[in-house]
Enzyme design. Structure first.
Site, mmCIF file in Angstrom:
data_model
loop_
_atom_site.group_PDB
_atom_site.id
_atom_site.type_symbol
_atom_site.label_atom_id
_atom_site.label_comp_id
_atom_site.label_asym_id
_atom_site.label_seq_id
_atom_site.Cartn_x
_atom_site.Cartn_y
_atom_site.Cartn_z
ATOM 1 N N LYS A 52 0.797 -1.236 -0.168
ATOM 2 C CA LYS A 52 0.033 0.012 0.031
ATOM 3 C C LYS A 52 0.639 1.232 -0.096
ATOM 4 O O LYS A 52 0.414 2.352 -0.458
ATOM 5 C CB LYS A 52 -0.946 0.023 1.261
ATOM 6 N N SER A 303 0.376 -10.239 -0.831
ATOM 7 C CA SER A 303 0.088 -8.549 -0.814
ATOM 8 C C SER A 303 0.367 -7.987 0.589
ATOM 9 O O SER A 303 0.540 -6.812 0.565
ATOM 10 C CB SER A 303 -1.376 -8.159 -1.353
#
Length: 406
Positions: A52, A303
């Site tokens: 992110k 992720s």
């Protein structure tokens, strides 16, 4: 397309002073299971524990000085929150983060530690977004959307450029996906340079907005989401990533809760990597499909790795159950000295490790001279469980018909 390769390349140059390329690690265990070369793109080892920071910093670095002075507001279950909080700290911007009421304590603490003001509202990211928009209109703060902005998508796409640099011969890329920012960014980067590479998005089946949205040809909201993968529990795709995924991504697949938990356990045991459920979705799909289903080399993107230790304990147990490593036995035996000892000795001979024992001496099915013994047993897998059941029955034990697995 709303995002071009040049946007991603510019983001990569911008991020070079902020983050280092994350590890691309060859996995022998997954390669043997999949029948092809498999590599793990370890975004769980990135700054703030996920990908992110890529999109958050790229988006916020493009704000005007006036916009920066008004501060930013964001909504997130945790990973985007930390990315925005760190980016705000690096850029000298005040940040307010709206997180769900059920957000994990480590994610809350980490977000605050980066200097952001945290407010909790609602149960989902979508509900948090509503509150973030209220603050945006009230204060003039810039909303840093977790996935629905071209600068966010371009930042996430830098992960795709790294994959092509680290594994030039890649044939397939699997990407965990919620709102679609990471998947869209990687898709643009990869398809622009290597259109032959297959890019597949993976969602938790209990929070899968993309399959129905792609079928309808537009972003569609789903109301009911109940998944351990809070990082990809997004009820409606973003317009920017949706257009890219609709036109360029090869496929969207889904995985079950059992697959997520058993995969998290697999990654812990076999690769020594701590990954959150959302971050494990790509590998979960790979473990679900038959051997040689995809062309290799294959890269699965991990992720994120931000997981509450308490949740991790629960998920490990859930994963062990899903993998056939735990079972519950309900056995009726004579209520006489030595019955329990004999049962335990017999189970030990079958290499079944007894974890918990409960005696039930009263019940409508029990005779006055009987006792029901409930055992939590650690096993080696489903075939071992079947061996234990067959051996107990052959030995004359009365296994109750309402056998449960917990």
């Amino acid at each position: 397309m709303p995002v071009k390769l040049s946007d991603i390349q510019k983001a990569k140059s911008l991020l070079e002073k902020i983050i280092h390329p994350t590890l691309l690690d060859f996995s022998r265990q997954l390669s043997e299971r999949a029948g092809i070369e498999v590599y793990l793109k370890c975004e769980n080892l990135n700054r703030t524990g996920s990908f992110k920071i890529r999109g958050a910093y790229n988006r916020m670095a493009h704000l005007t000085e006036e916009e920066k002075s008004n501060g930013v507001v964001a909504a997130s279950a945790g990973n985007h929150a930390q990315g925005v909080a760190l980016a705000a700290k690096l850029l000298g911007i005040n940040a307010t983060i709206i997180m769900p009421d059920g957000a994990s304590s480590p994610k809350l603490l980490a977000t605050r530690a980066y200097g952001a003001h945290v407010e909790q509202a609602g149960q989902t990211v979508d509900e948090c977004l509503l509150r973030a928009k209220e603050i945006q209109h009230k204060t003039g703060a810039v909303l840093i959307h977790p996935f629905d902005h071209k600068d966010i998508v371009a930042g996430q796409g830098t992960c795709g450029l790294e994959i092509l640099e680290q594994c030039p011969s890649v044939k397939t890329i699997l990407v965990s996906s919620g709102g679609g920012g990471l998947l869209a960014g990687i898709t643009v980067a990869v398809k622009s340079l290597r259109p032959d590479v297959k890019v597949v998005g993976v969602q938790a089946e209990k929070a899968a907005a993309y399959p129905v949205s792609l079928k309808e040809g537009k972003p569609v909201s789903i109301k009911n989401m109940n998944t351990m993968a809070d990082g990809i529990a997004v009820g409606r795709p973003g317009k920017v990533p949706f257009k890219i995924i609709q036109n360029l991504t090869d496929a969207i697949e889904t995985v079950s809760e059992n697959s997520l938990s058993s995969t998290l356990l697999f990654l812990l045991e076999r690769t020594k990597l701590v990954v959150e459920p959302a971050g494990a979705a790509a590998v979960a799909h790979l473990l679900d499909v038959p051997k040689n289903h995809y062309k290799g080399p294959l890269v699965a993107v991990l992720s994120g790795g931000n997981i509450d230790p308490i949740l991790l304990i629960r998920i490990i147990r859930h994963g062990m159950i899903a993998a056939g490593r735990y079972m519950q036995l309900r056995v009726r035996v004579p209520d006489s000295p030595g019955s329990l000892a004999h049962l335990l000795i017999y189970l030990a001979g079958l290499y079944a490790n007894v974890l918990e024992i409960e005696h039930v001496r009263t019940g409508p099915r029990l005779l006055v001279d009987e006792v029901e013994i409930i055992l939590q047993v650690e096993t080696r897998g489903f075939s071992h469980q079947q061996e234990i059941l067959e051996s107990l029955i052959k030995e004359g034990y009365n296994i109750l018909p309402d056998l449960e697995k917990k």
